[in-house]
Design a protein around this motif. Structure first.
Motif, short mmCIF file in Angstrom:
data_model
loop_
_atom_site.label_atom_id
_atom_site.label_comp_id
_atom_site.label_asym_id
_atom_site.label_seq_id
_atom_site.Cartn_x
_atom_site.Cartn_y
_atom_site.Cartn_z
N LEU A 6 -21.65 33.89 49.70
CA LEU A 6 -21.12 32.52 49.66
C LEU A 6 -21.76 31.65 50.73
N SER A 21 -24.65 31.62 60.80
CA SER A 21 -24.89 30.67 59.71
C SER A 21 -25.72 29.49 60.21
N LEU A 55 -19.49 39.62 50.10
CA LEU A 55 -19.16 38.45 49.28
C LEU A 55 -19.21 37.19 50.13
N VAL A 56 -18.69 37.27 51.36
CA VAL A 56 -18.74 36.15 52.29
C VAL A 56 -20.20 35.78 52.58
N SER A 101 -25.35 30.86 49.70
CA SER A 101 -25.32 29.88 48.61
C SER A 101 -24.98 28.49 49.14
N ALA A 102 -24.07 28.42 50.13
CA ALA A 102 -23.69 27.13 50.72
C ALA A 102 -24.86 26.50 51.46
#
Length: 350
Positions: free
Chosen positions: A8, A281, A4-5, A11-12
């Motif tokens: 997210l 990231s 889930l992280v 998506s960010a």
């Protein structure tokens, strides 16, 4: 939870890329009809700032639909003053560049946060010395702490590697052994090795390996600026080189990864804490920025090429040429995505 992280985070990253396009378009007075995270069927949407914001079913990217621009219909134009195609070529180029630049800026922010958090680095402690190597002949030993090379202070292992590779002639090592400091002269020799792309190269080496000891790097808010800038530049250059090696056949096609690999790496990083998550990231964000600058017609880089052509020739490419090249670009992109997905599935099965 980690997956889930990962969703997210991805998506960010997509959101910030499209936000770059959105902000530049609005700054030049372009009407933005849709801001979408994902493709396909609309799942959730709302109206804000005269734009429809939505989340779509296929989370493999996103898009900003501007008036007068449609990748699925390159010939769609509008003569209104608030349309994309009525803006000057240099304005369109800025709008197109703003997406990748937003990814680079976001990566810089991640690296800056990492610097303030105290990243780990390999300590300049020798763990192994090859027999009859230049280091062995000079008297370097396992456990030696390298303090400086040619009077340049050494604080982490990669600085030793850089100093040896870029050296000319002999090197003066100042090392700490036990409670005493020694000065040793090392004469590197050119040896055959492999780089990160598994190419065989000739490189100056001395025959030592790190001990594996690490230490925490300390940065102030001011010194963290240069760390973040250097890391963003280095990772961007590495990805540009990776693409070049892939196109030239040096990196095999089986190394191409897709969205599953990206999600898995991000999920794994999340399990190791926020610093690991921020690091990967940042790399993914840089990756998005670099790949979108490739001169493929379906990507920002391809559209930039069209606008550069218009600036040089004083006329836009014909609609037929734009349509054919855009379709070709989408075919190429879908092919790459399919290859990445195939490789992902193959790795999971193995």
């Amino acid at each position: 939870m980690s997956w889930l992280v990962a969703l997210l985070v991805l998506s960010a990253l997509i959101f910030f890329h499209e936000l770059g396009h959105f902000a530049a378009a609005r700054a030049f007075g372009v009407y933005v009809e849709v801001f979408s995270i994902g493709f396909g069927k609309r799942l959730v949407s709302f109206q804000w700032l005269n734009t429809r914001w939505q989340i779509s079913a296929i989370p493999l990217g996103g898009y900003v639909k501007m008036k007068g621009q449609d990748d699925l219909d390159p010939g769609a134009i509008s003569c209104d003053t608030d349309s994309y195609n009525c803006k000057k070529p240099w304005q369109r180029i800025i709008i197109l560049l703003s997406g990748p630049l937003a990814n680079f800026a976001l990566a810089w922010f991640f690296f800056y946060a990492l610097a303030l958090g105290g990243p780990q680095a390999l300590s300049p402690v020798i763990g192994n010395v090859l027999h009859e190597s230049p280091a062995n002949i000079a008297g370097l030993q396992k456990g030696d702490l390298v303090l400086s090379i040619n009077e340049e202070r050494i604080t982490q292992w990669n600085e030793i590697s850089d100093a040896v590779k870029s050296s000319i002639g002999t090197l003066t090592f100042r090392i700490e052994r036990g409670n005493t400091v020694h000065i040793l002269t090392v004469n590197p020799k050119i040896s055959e090795t492999q780089n990160i792309f598994k190419e065989t190269i000739q490189q100056r080496m001395i025959g030592i390996a790190p001990s594996g000891d690490t230490h925490t790097l300390q940065f102030t808010p001011l010194t963290a600026l240069s760390y973040a800038t250097e890391e963003t530049y280095t990772s961007s250059l590495l990805i540009f080189q990776s693409v070049q090696k892939l196109l030239s056949g040096i990196v095999p096609a089986k190394e191409v990864g897709g969205v599953v690999s990206i999600a898995k790496i991000t999920a794994d990083a999340a399990e190791y804490g926020w610093m690991s998550l921020f690091f990967f990231s940042a790399l993914i964000s840089v990756n998005l920025g670099v790949l979108n600058l490739l001169p493929i017609p379906a990507l920002d880089g391809g559209h930039i090429m069209f606008n550069l052509y218009e600036m040089i020739r004083r006329k836009a490419p014909s609609e037929a040429v734009i349509t054919q090249l855009t379709i070709g670009g989408w075919v190429l992109l879908l092919g790459l995505m399919s290859l990445g997905l195939y490789n992902d599935i193959t790795r999971l099965m193995q």
